[in-house]
Design an enzyme around this catalytic site. Structure first.
Site, PDB file in Angstrom:
ATOM      1  N   CYS A   1      36.495 -37.983 119.587  1.00 41.29           N
ATOM      2  CA  CYS A   1      35.225 -37.320 119.892  1.00 41.29           C
ATOM      3  C   CYS A   1      34.159 -38.312 120.345  1.00 41.29           C
ATOM      4  O   CYS A   1      34.101 -39.434 119.862  1.00 41.29           O
ATOM      5  CB  CYS A   1      34.702 -36.602 118.660  1.00 41.29           C
ATOM      6  SG  CYS A   1      35.843 -35.396 118.012  1.00 41.29           S
TER       7      CYS A   1
ATOM      8  N   ASN B   1      31.563 -36.659 114.903  1.00 39.13           N
ATOM      9  CA  ASN B   1      32.793 -37.403 115.153  1.00 39.13           C
ATOM     10  C   ASN B   1      33.309 -37.853 113.788  1.00 39.13           C
ATOM     11  O   ASN B   1      32.551 -38.432 113.014  1.00 39.13           O
ATOM     12  CB  ASN B   1      32.479 -38.622 116.044  1.00 39.13           C
ATOM     13  CG  ASN B   1      33.682 -39.533 116.222  1.00 39.13           C
ATOM     14  OD1 ASN B   1      34.810 -39.151 115.912  1.00 39.13           O
ATOM     15  ND2 ASN B   1      33.445 -40.738 116.713  1.00 39.13           N
TER      16      ASN B   1
END
Ligand code: AGP
Length: 609
Positions: free
Chosen positions: A2, A99
């Site tokens: 991410c 993330n």
């Protein structure tokens, strides 16, 4: 993995966030999204697939705002889908990009369902936004709510958070996953790495684990893990926006393969005086550490692990120092036993690989007193956690498949072998020989790159194959492994590597005309044995491609295709023989039409377990 981008400014941040997402594409992802606050509302766009899809969506139906967060998602919890894409929003009040992995998300989800929260995704992230929303009901604002909410999260996270209740504050926090703040003039940005923000600033603050930053256009306050306001230095990046451009190359990977002569010269630059390696290259107290160590434990993943495997041969053969190597994800959970005075050597291009970082921390818990990182990113977590550091200086590597990062890792590992070997069995004569071989490397690699056209033709033999074998012996066995990894990563052809002597213990059963066998055959003491292994394959109808020293190359065998590799010194030959295997994988992938720089399912920086 991410990627996060966010910003707060007096201008519309949407174009900056979009450009940032594009610059994070190399990390690997499957969906993208963006949200802004405007007129006391959160506006969000999300799209499955590439950032250009999100861009098209925004062109068709534009949104704008002075504060925003954006994300590229690499699925861990919940399939790639628009509903699972970030930002996640709770009751039109708070938006979050994340993330990392929240390990206790199932428990939090149960509690939040009872509290009346509705879930619109299968992600672990959605519990974060609900938790913050819930905390906002009993605290005096967004910052206090975030501080309270993150205490409930187990696992790793980097977060960008905004709320319509405080539309002039962007919150950034991190624990276990990287996050930087880009400092502009009257504006601030956040991102998973500096590459995303280079078009807007070169000044960065690197958040430390446990930090929470409250950012407005007038300034920012950072609170550390003990909730103390702290000041973190602003670091001027040496990178420029075009440092991550593709130039005239079709793919980043090809550009990075061709950058290797320069990258290796950078890795050696300034580290020798009068041809003698200077030990302060590893840190000011390196000599003292090296004087005390009795063994080496290498920890790494993927390509970096292969570099470590080569180094183990070097450490034991050239220096006669005991050396172990283990895949970091195994080491961290195995209850290993470390000999006293072992130097822990971690190897990582990104310096953010979660398993490698965790393995280093585990080694420290087990009593390791000394650690050294071989790394390409100076501000990375691994560098910060290590006592000594040797930067590989490969420059930004964008292609998911590591190329120049690998060969510079090998070159810098050889510097470590020299420094430690001096204290063991490496003689001055051998040290000088290795040093001059190292300095010849850029020129040798330039010559190998001239094989490109020949390898491109060879690649045609592979495009229709389902499987391939790679063989090598000694230091070239890990090079065969690296060749196989490159091929499978970007061409999706199943490839396995074996030490050639192991063939007759099983893999020989696989040999037929449909199984290409790539063999790395430098001129060394194992060559005659390797030739016997080649015969074993040919006799069974196997099709061999043999990368062989130009001075020895000859074959009267129709099953054997030889590619002549320029003559090269024994010690550095694993570095040189890597190049043709990179080119082979690249050309096969191009012929197969795969996404060379961003192969499916893979991420550049593996910041979760
Ligand atoms: C290499 O081509 C891979 N993309 C992968 O194996 C990589 O080397 C591995 O994930 C480790 O990454 P690191 O070097 O950043 O720690």
């Amino acid at each position: 993995m991410c990627g996060i981008v966010g910003g707060i400014a007096q201008r519309n941040v949407v174009p900056i966030l979009l450009e940032g997402l594009k610059r994070l594409e190399y990390r690997g992802y499957d969906s993208a999204g963006l949200a802004v606050i405007s007129n006391q509302q959160i506006y969000r766009k999300r799209e499955l697939g590439k950032v250009k899809g999100l861009e098209a969506l925004l062109e068709a139906d534009p949104i704008s705002g002075n504060i925003g967060i954006a994300h590229t998602r690499w699925a861990t919890h919940g399939k790639p889908s628009t509903a699972n894409a970030h930002p996640h929003i709770c009751r039109n009040k708070v938006a979050v990009v994340h993330n990392g992995i929240i390990e206790n998300h199932e428990h939090l989800r149960e509690v939040q369902l009872k509290q009346g929260y509705e879930f619109t995704s299968e992600t672990d992230t959605e519990v974060i936004v609900h938790e913050i929303h819930h905390a906002m009901e009993s605290t005096d604002g967004l910052l206090s709510a975030v501080k309270q909410a993150v205490k409930k999260l187990d696992g790793a996270y980097a977060l960008g958070i905004m709320s319509i209740d405080s539309p002039d504050i962007l919150i950034a926090c991190r624990k276990g996953s990287p996050l930087v703040i880009g400092v502009g003039i009257g504006e601030y940005f956040i991102a998973s790495d500096v590459a995303a923000l280079l078009p807007v600033t070169q000044r960065f603050i690197f958040l430390e684990d446990g930090d929470i930053a409250a950012i407005t256009i007038d300034g920012l306050v950072i609170y550390d893990r003990d909730d103390q306001a702290v000041s973190r230095p602003i670091i001027e990046s040496q990178l420029t926006a075009d440092a991550v451009d593709k130039g005239d190359y079709r793919h980043y990977m090809l550009k990075e393969i061709y950058e290797q002569p320069f990258a290796i010269s950078q890795a050696l630059e300034g580290r020798f005086i009068n041809n003698r390696l200077q030990e302060n290259a590893f840190g000011h107290n390196a000599a003292e550490v090296f004087d005390n160590i009795k063994a080496i434990q290498i920890l790494a993943c993927g390509t970096s692990y292969h570099a470590g495997m080569v180094a183990r041969y070097w450490f034991e053969e050239l220096a006669r120092v005991p050396c172990n190597i283990e895949v970091a994800s195994e080491f961290r959970y195995r209850s290993p036993v470390l000999a006293p005075d072992t130097l822990i050597v971690t190897i990582s291009q990104s310096g953010e690989t979660a398993d490698t970082l965790a393995a280093l921390l585990e080694a420290k818990k087990l009593g390791a007193k000394y650690s050294l990182a071989i790394c390409n990113v100076p501000e990375s977590s691994l560098v910060r956690e290590s006592d000594l550091v040797l930067m590989t200086r490969a420059g930004p590597e964008i292609g998911v498949a590591s190329t120049k990062a690998f060969t510079t890792q090998l070159a810098t590992l050889m510097l470590l072998v020299i420094a430690i070997g001096r204290r063991f069995h490496l003689t001055e004569i051998v040290e000088q020989k290795i040093t001059s071989e190292l300095f010849s490397l850029p020129g040798k690699i330039e010559k190998v790159l001239q094989l490109d056209d020949e390898i491109k033709v060879l690649a045609e033999q592979f495009a229709e194959k389902q499987h391939a074998l790679f063989l090598g012996r000694g230091t070239h066995y890990p090079i065969a492994m690296e060749g196989a990894l490159k091929l499978k990563e970007i061409s999706y052809i199943h490839a396995e590597a074996y030490p050639a002597g192991e063939l007759k213990h099983g893999p020989l059963a696989l040999i037929d005309a449909d199984m290409p066998v790539v063999t790395v055959a430098p001129n060394n003491s194992l060559l005659e044995k390797l030739k016997s292994n080649i015969q074993e394959v040919s006799a069974r109808g196997g099709q061999l491609i043999v990368f062989m020293d130009e001075t020895l190359a000859s074959a009267n065998d129709e099953n054997v295709r030889i590619v002549k590799v320029p003559q090269v010194g024994n010690e550095i030959s694993p570095i040189v023989y890597t190049i043709p295997l990179q080119l082979l994988a690249y050309h096969v992938a191009v012929l197969k039409g795969t996404d060379v720089d961003q192969p499916r399912n893979l991420a550049k920086s593996v910041t979760v377990e």
